[in-house]
Scaffold this motif. Sequence first.
Motif, PDB file in Angstrom:
ATOM      1  N   SER A   1      -0.900  18.142  13.462  1.00  0.00           N
ATOM      2  CA  SER A   1       0.224  17.345  12.956  1.00  0.00           C
ATOM      3  C   SER A   1       0.202  15.944  13.551  1.00  0.00           C
ATOM      4  N   ALA A   2      -0.068  15.870  14.869  1.00  0.00           N
ATOM      5  CA  ALA A   2      -0.134  14.557  15.511  1.00  0.00           C
ATOM      6  C   ALA A   2      -1.276  13.727  14.947  1.00  0.00           C
ATOM      7  N   ALA A   3      -2.416  14.370  14.687  1.00  0.00           N
ATOM      8  CA  ALA A   3      -3.572  13.651  14.162  1.00  0.00           C
ATOM      9  C   ALA A   3      -3.318  13.160  12.739  1.00  0.00           C
ATOM     10  N   LEU A   4      -2.731  13.996  11.882  1.00  0.00           N
ATOM     11  CA  LEU A   4      -2.446  13.591  10.510  1.00  0.00           C
ATOM     12  C   LEU A   4      -1.408  12.474  10.472  1.00  0.00           C
ATOM     13  N   THR A   5      -0.419  12.564  11.366  1.00  0.00           N
ATOM     14  CA  THR A   5       0.579  11.496  11.448  1.00  0.00           C
ATOM     15  C   THR A   5      -0.074  10.178  11.847  1.00  0.00           C
TER      16      THR A   5
ATOM     17  N   GLY B   1      -0.217   6.849   9.571  1.00  0.00           N
ATOM     18  CA  GLY B   1       0.271   5.570  10.077  1.00  0.00           C
ATOM     19  C   GLY B   1      -0.794   4.490  10.025  1.00  0.00           C
ATOM     20  N   ALA B   2      -2.038   4.868  10.349  1.00  0.00           N
ATOM     21  CA  ALA B   2      -3.128   3.886  10.308  1.00  0.00           C
ATOM     22  C   ALA B   2      -3.368   3.412   8.883  1.00  0.00           C
ATOM     23  N   GLY B   3      -3.310   4.347   7.934  1.00  0.00           N
ATOM     24  CA  GLY B   3      -3.514   3.971   6.540  1.00  0.00           C
ATOM     25  C   GLY B   3      -2.424   3.059   6.020  1.00  0.00           C
ATOM     26  N   ARG B   4      -1.160   3.393   6.345  1.00  0.00           N
ATOM     27  CA  ARG B   4      -0.048   2.558   5.878  1.00  0.00           C
ATOM     28  C   ARG B   4      -0.086   1.179   6.530  1.00  0.00           C
ATOM     29  N   GLU B   5      -0.537   1.110   7.789  1.00  0.00           N
ATOM     30  CA  GLU B   5      -0.661  -0.194   8.444  1.00  0.00           C
ATOM     31  C   GLU B   5      -1.719  -1.046   7.744  1.00  0.00           C
ATOM     32  N   LEU B   6      -2.840  -0.412   7.359  1.00  0.00           N
ATOM     33  CA  LEU B   6      -3.869  -1.150   6.637  1.00  0.00           C
ATOM     34  C   LEU B   6      -3.349  -1.670   5.303  1.00  0.00           C
ATOM     35  N   MET B   7      -2.595  -0.812   4.576  1.00  0.00           N
ATOM     36  CA  MET B   7      -2.051  -1.254   3.288  1.00  0.00           C
ATOM     37  C   MET B   7      -1.069  -2.396   3.468  1.00  0.00           C
ATOM     38  N   THR B   8      -0.235  -2.297   4.505  1.00  0.00           N
ATOM     39  CA  THR B   8       0.743  -3.360   4.758  1.00  0.00           C
ATOM     40  C   THR B   8       0.042  -4.670   5.094  1.00  0.00           C
ATOM     41  N   ARG B   9      -0.999  -4.575   5.942  1.00  0.00           N
ATOM     42  CA  ARG B   9      -1.737  -5.790   6.314  1.00  0.00           C
ATOM     43  C   ARG B   9      -2.474  -6.373   5.113  1.00  0.00           C
ATOM     44  N   ARG B  10      -3.018  -5.481   4.259  1.00  0.00           N
ATOM     45  CA  ARG B  10      -3.736  -5.972   3.083  1.00  0.00           C
ATOM     46  C   ARG B  10      -2.799  -6.728   2.156  1.00  0.00           C
ATOM     47  N   ARG B  11      -1.587  -6.155   1.935  1.00  0.00           N
ATOM     48  CA  ARG B  11      -0.648  -6.826   1.034  1.00  0.00           C
ATOM     49  C   ARG B  11      -0.158  -8.128   1.647  1.00  0.00           C
ATOM     50  N   ALA B  12       0.036  -8.133   2.979  1.00  0.00           N
ATOM     51  CA  ALA B  12       0.495  -9.362   3.626  1.00  0.00           C
ATOM     52  C   ALA B  12      -0.579 -10.440   3.532  1.00  0.00           C
ATOM     53  N   ASP B  13      -1.835 -10.025   3.748  1.00  0.00           N
ATOM     54  CA  ASP B  13      -2.924 -10.995   3.679  1.00  0.00           C
ATOM     55  C   ASP B  13      -3.102 -11.532   2.263  1.00  0.00           C
TER      56      ASP B  13
ATOM     57  N   ASP C   1       8.257   6.968  -2.799  1.00  0.00           N
ATOM     58  CA  ASP C   1       7.930   7.568  -1.515  1.00  0.00           C
ATOM     59  C   ASP C   1       7.447   6.468  -0.574  1.00  0.00           C
ATOM     60  N   PHE C   2       8.334   5.974   0.259  1.00  0.00           N
ATOM     61  CA  PHE C   2       8.003   4.885   1.162  1.00  0.00           C
ATOM     62  C   PHE C   2       7.011   5.320   2.247  1.00  0.00           C
ATOM     63  N   ASN C   3       6.901   6.629   2.485  1.00  0.00           N
ATOM     64  CA  ASN C   3       6.025   7.106   3.543  1.00  0.00           C
ATOM     65  C   ASN C   3       4.566   7.173   3.111  1.00  0.00           C
ATOM     66  N   SER C   4       4.324   7.502   1.857  1.00  0.00           N
ATOM     67  CA  SER C   4       2.940   7.720   1.428  1.00  0.00           C
ATOM     68  C   SER C   4       2.442   6.677   0.442  1.00  0.00           C
ATOM     69  N   SER C   5       3.266   5.722   0.071  1.00  0.00           N
ATOM     70  CA  SER C   5       2.824   4.688  -0.866  1.00  0.00           C
ATOM     71  C   SER C   5       3.017   3.313  -0.229  1.00  0.00           C
ATOM     72  N   GLY C   6       2.611   2.285  -0.958  1.00  0.00           N
ATOM     73  CA  GLY C   6       2.739   0.933  -0.451  1.00  0.00           C
ATOM     74  C   GLY C   6       3.960   0.210  -0.951  1.00  0.00           C
ATOM     75  N   VAL C   7       4.969   0.945  -1.434  1.00  0.00           N
ATOM     76  CA  VAL C   7       6.167   0.320  -1.991  1.00  0.00           C
ATOM     77  C   VAL C   7       6.895  -0.501  -0.930  1.00  0.00           C
ATOM     78  N   ASP C   8       7.257  -1.736  -1.290  1.00  0.00           N
ATOM     79  CA  ASP C   8       8.033  -2.588  -0.389  1.00  0.00           C
ATOM     80  C   ASP C   8       9.523  -2.467  -0.660  1.00  0.00           C
ATOM     81  N   VAL C   9       9.907  -2.455  -1.929  1.00  0.00           N
ATOM     82  CA  VAL C   9      11.316  -2.413  -2.331  1.00  0.00           C
ATOM     83  C   VAL C   9      11.433  -1.526  -3.566  1.00  0.00           C
ATOM     84  N   ALA C  10      12.530  -0.780  -3.657  1.00  0.00           N
ATOM     85  CA  ALA C  10      12.774   0.055  -4.835  1.00  0.00           C
ATOM     86  C   ALA C  10      14.189  -0.184  -5.351  1.00  0.00           C
ATOM     87  N   ILE C  11      14.383   0.025  -6.655  1.00  0.00           N
ATOM     88  CA  ILE C  11      15.712  -0.022  -7.261  1.00  0.00           C
ATOM     89  C   ILE C  11      15.969   1.362  -7.841  1.00  0.00           C
TER      90      ILE C  11
END
Length: 309
Positions: free
Chosen positions: A84-88, A92-104, A147-157
């Motif tokens: 569980s710790a490893a998958l978490t 987290g590493a994947g979502r950080e990469l997606m966030t950095r990619r979108r920011a860049d 799903d804010f945890n598993s996708s790259g969504v920034d904002v939802a309505i």
Amino acid sequence: MKSAHPYPVVALRSIPPLAALQAFERAATQLSFRRAARDLALSPSAISHQIRGLEAQFGVKLFVRGARSVRLTAEGERYLEQVSAALTALDGAGRELMTRRRADRHELWVSSLPFFTSTVLLPALPDFHRRHPDLTLRIEATHQYADFNSSGVDVAIRYGREQATGLKFEPLVEVNALPVCAPSVIKAGLRTPADLSRHVLIHLISQPQSWPRWLGEMGLADLQPRGHLWLDTVPAALEAAEHGLGVTLAMAPLIRRRPGFGSKLIAPFKVQAGFREKLYLVSRPEQARDRRISALRRWIVDAVRAGGQ
């Protein structure tokens, strides 16, 4: 001699396939192969196969299998904690990469209800591009919960506050259900809510209680219409109503911004239901100081206000 490689070399013989680890984690958390299969969109036999593969690889029993239940062994409990710790960490590493990619890349992802997208966001897009020519929007028009945890969504309505754990909800606009139909339906005899008994009610599959709730507000809980038509999206329901196939419920006051409202689509009654729903702007609390998200939020709020809501 010190290695020139900046990262330690990891032996991979003891690392099982990711699919097997996911199957084990879900089954161990749920204590059910059937529920794990549902979560991962697999069959129970596929889950069982993955777990038997793990047990064969390590030579230990991870589960004690009963006639109708399973439970973890001591080895399984220890392995679950580590997996569980490893998958978490991987998530987290994947979502950080997606966030950095979108920011860049100066990209922002908006998940919005289809009707809100067509009546509010799309007409306001030129204004967004004028304000922020360096930002690119990715708009996903969907009824699926973001799903804010598993996708790259920034904002939802979204409607309501379901699955709101750990998210920030800001009210955007209040809406209420308004019956609408083609002028030909009114001419065929639709003057009062009781006349709906002679017409087809057009339902949205994702909101099965909307018509019963509206009819209950009108004191017509027992009304039996001539028929029912079920559709999967708001635009499809509105188009069906425009073609004279029946009467559907629209979101007022947003419906008044739809092209053709007042001509191709008309509200047959002056009465309105008393209950109101809210549309919310949903985001992650930790993004509150992100200037890109703040700019996106201001634009959406201004787009709602510009429509006179």
